[in-house]
Design an enzyme around this catalytic site. Structure first.
Site, PDB file in Angstrom:
ATOM      1  N   GLN A  32     -23.549  11.525 -30.552  1.00  0.00           N
ATOM      2  CA  GLN A  32     -23.973  12.715 -31.281  1.00  0.00           C
ATOM      3  C   GLN A  32     -25.415  12.552 -31.762  1.00  0.00           C
ATOM      4  O   GLN A  32     -25.967  11.452 -31.769  1.00  0.00           O
ATOM      5  CB  GLN A  32     -23.052  12.945 -32.476  1.00  0.00           C
ATOM      6  CG  GLN A  32     -22.915  11.735 -33.385  1.00  0.00           C
ATOM      7  CD  GLN A  32     -21.604  11.681 -34.171  1.00  0.00           C
ATOM      8  OE1 GLN A  32     -20.930  12.691 -34.322  1.00  0.00           O
ATOM      9  NE2 GLN A  32     -21.259  10.503 -34.684  1.00  0.00           N
ATOM     10  N   HIS A  63     -15.586  13.394 -51.351  1.00  0.00           N
ATOM     11  CA  HIS A  63     -14.806  12.166 -51.189  1.00  0.00           C
ATOM     12  C   HIS A  63     -13.692  12.021 -52.222  1.00  0.00           C
ATOM     13  O   HIS A  63     -12.589  11.610 -51.892  1.00  0.00           O
ATOM     14  CB  HIS A  63     -15.735  10.936 -51.217  1.00  0.00           C
ATOM     15  CG  HIS A  63     -16.648  10.884 -50.031  1.00  0.00           C
ATOM     16  ND1 HIS A  63     -18.017  10.896 -50.115  1.00  0.00           N
ATOM     17  CD2 HIS A  63     -16.379  10.848 -48.702  1.00  0.00           C
ATOM     18  CE1 HIS A  63     -18.551  10.856 -48.913  1.00  0.00           C
ATOM     19  NE2 HIS A  63     -17.577  10.819 -48.028  1.00  0.00           N
ATOM     20  N   GLY A 140     -10.660   6.705 -32.972  1.00  0.00           N
ATOM     21  CA  GLY A 140      -9.528   6.957 -33.875  1.00  0.00           C
ATOM     22  C   GLY A 140      -8.294   7.454 -33.136  1.00  0.00           C
ATOM     23  O   GLY A 140      -7.157   7.166 -33.545  1.00  0.00           O
ATOM     24  N   ASP A 158     -11.302  11.562 -42.198  1.00  0.00           N
ATOM     25  CA  ASP A 158     -12.591  11.990 -42.768  1.00  0.00           C
ATOM     26  C   ASP A 158     -13.545  12.226 -41.615  1.00  0.00           C
ATOM     27  O   ASP A 158     -14.437  11.425 -41.342  1.00  0.00           O
ATOM     28  CB  ASP A 158     -13.115  10.904 -43.712  1.00  0.00           C
ATOM     29  CG  ASP A 158     -14.465  11.286 -44.288  1.00  0.00           C
ATOM     30  OD1 ASP A 158     -14.861  12.458 -44.167  1.00  0.00           O
ATOM     31  OD2 ASP A 158     -15.129  10.399 -44.846  1.00  0.00           O
TER      32      ASP A 158
HETATM   33  N1  SPD Z   1     -18.483  20.599 -41.974  1.00  0.00           N
HETATM   34  C1  SPD Z   1     -18.485  19.321 -42.548  1.00  0.00           C
HETATM   35  C2  SPD Z   1     -17.210  18.592 -42.460  1.00  0.00           C
HETATM   36  C3  SPD Z   1     -17.492  17.180 -42.731  1.00  0.00           C
HETATM   37  C4  SPD Z   1     -16.405  16.455 -43.334  1.00  0.00           C
HETATM   38  N2  SPD Z   1     -16.619  15.045 -43.320  1.00  0.00           N
HETATM   39  C5  SPD Z   1     -17.775  14.616 -43.964  1.00  0.00           C
HETATM   40  C6  SPD Z   1     -17.925  13.157 -43.927  1.00  0.00           C
HETATM   41  C7  SPD Z   1     -18.192  12.613 -45.261  1.00  0.00           C
HETATM   42  N3  SPD Z   1     -17.688  11.309 -45.389  1.00  0.00           N
END
Ligand code: SPD
Length: 282
Positions: A32, A63, A140, A158
Site C-alpha cells: 500500500q 483505540h 491475518g 484493527d
Molecule cells: N477509515 C479508517 C479506518 C481505520 C481503522 N483502523 C485504524 C488503525 C489505527 N490503529
C-alpha cells in the site's frame, strides 16, 4: 526552512475529509501507499492508500473504544490476538490490562510498524518493548486459519477499510475462523466503519457477524479525522452479550487514564444506534 502547509484529504463520493499540514514521508510498501504527515491540529498522522488511519492527538478516540469494551468484559485475558494494528495503539491499550499474558500482533506490512515506530512512537508507547507483545509480520487471514480452536480470550481486528490488504478481513470465512479460535467467555471486536460515510459496508459487517456469532452489537463514537467523524466498532461473543457489562474492577482501573472510554461512555455508545440503522438491521 518552513514547510508549505496544504490540505491533506481523504476523498469519497464528492466529500473530502482533511487536515491542514505537510507530508514528512511517503512510500509504496508493495502492499500500500504509506503517508506520514505533520498536521497543524492533531500532531503527526498516518494514511494508508490515502485514507486516514490515526494521528497522535486523536488516536485515543479510536483505540480506547476498540480495546476496552472487549478487554473489560472477557472472562479471561491470558491471550489476545490483534489483526492489523501496526501503529501499536491497540497493543498499547491491551497491555495496560495487567491480566494480559500475551498479545499476538499480526500485521501484514512491516513498513507500517517500522514507520510508526520512527515517526509515531507515542502511539505504540511502551508496547514495543513489552515482553508480552509478540509481533508477527504475517497475513491475518492465514493466521486465523492456522490458529487452533479456542486459543484466544480476545480477538481484535484493527484494520484499514475493507479494500487492498484488508479486503479479506471482512468476509464470512474470516469471521468464522475468528469465532472458532475464540474461547467461550471470549470477546471479538472489530472496527466496523462509519454508519454515514460507509453505510452499506457498516450494515453488511454487523449482519454477517450476527450470522456467525451468537451475540453481536455495534457501539458508536467519534473519530474526527475519519469520514464523517462518526465511527463504529462491533463486539461479539458466544456466551451472552458480555461486552455490554464491563467488570467493575477492571473498568475502574483502566478508565482512570482514559481520554474517552468509561463505563458511562460505553453504556451510551452501545445505546446510540441511529434509528435508520436499527430499522435496517431489524
Ligand atoms: N477509515 C479508517 C479506518 C481505520 C481503522 N483502523 C485504524 C488503525 C489505527 N490503529
Amino acid at each position: 526552512m518552513k514547510q508549505t502547509e496544504s490540505w491533506i484529504d481523504e476523498c469519497h463520493q464528492g466529500v473530502r475529509y482533511g487536515l491542514k499540514g505537510h507530508t514528512i514521508h511517503e512510500e509504496n510498501s508493495g502492499f500500500q501507499q504509506i503517508t506520514i504527515i505533520e498536521s497543524q491540529r492533531y500532531g503527526k498522522g498516518l494514511l494508508l492508500d490515502g485514507c486516514w488511519m490515526t494521528a497522535e492527538l486523536q488516536e485515543k478516540q479510536y483505540h480506547e473504544c476498540l480495546v476496552h469494551p472487549a478487554l473489560c468484559s472477557a472472562a479471561e485475558l491470558k491471550k489476545i490476538l490483534i489483526i492489523g494494528g501496526g501503529d501499536g495503539g491497540t497493543a498499547r491499550e491491551c497491555l495496560r490490562h495487567k491480566e494480559v499474558q500475551q498479545v499476538d500482533l499480526v500485521e501484514i506490512d512491516s513498513r507500517v510498524v517500522e514507520l510508526s515506530k520512527e515517526y509515531l512512537p507515542q502511539i505504540g508507547g511502551n508496547a514495543w518493548e513489552d515482553p508480552r507483545l509478540k509481533l508477527n509480520i504475517n497475513d491475518g487471514v492465514e493466521w486465523v486459519a492456522k490458529s487452533t480452536k479456542s486459543s484466544y480470550d480476545v480477538v481484535l481486528v484493527d484494520s484499514s477499510d475493507p479494500s487492498g490488504p484488508s479486503e479479506g478481513l471482512f468476509n464470512e470465512s474470516f469471521f468464522k475462523h475468528c469465532h472458532r479460535i475464540l474461547r467461550s467467555g471470549g470477546v471479538f471486536g472489530i472496527q466496523s466503519e462509519s454508519p454515514e460515510s460507509f453505510h452499506q459496508i457498516h450494515i453488511d459487517i454487523i449482519r454477517l457477524i450476527r450470522e456467525i456469532f451468537e451475540y453481536a452489537d455495534p457501539l458508536y463514537g467519534h473519530v474526527p479525522m475519519y469520514p464523517s467523524g462518526w465511527w463504529s466498532w462491533t463486539f461479539a461473543a458466544k456466551d451472552g452479550s458480555r461486552y455490554l457489562n464491563p467488570y467493575p474492577n477492571r473498568a475502574k482501573e483502566i478508565s482512570k487514564e482514559c481520554e474517552i472510554w468509561s463505563t458511562r461512555w460505553q453504556k451510551g455508545a452501545f445505546e446510540s444506534m441511529p434509528a435508520f440503522i436499527e430499522r435496517e438491521l431489524n
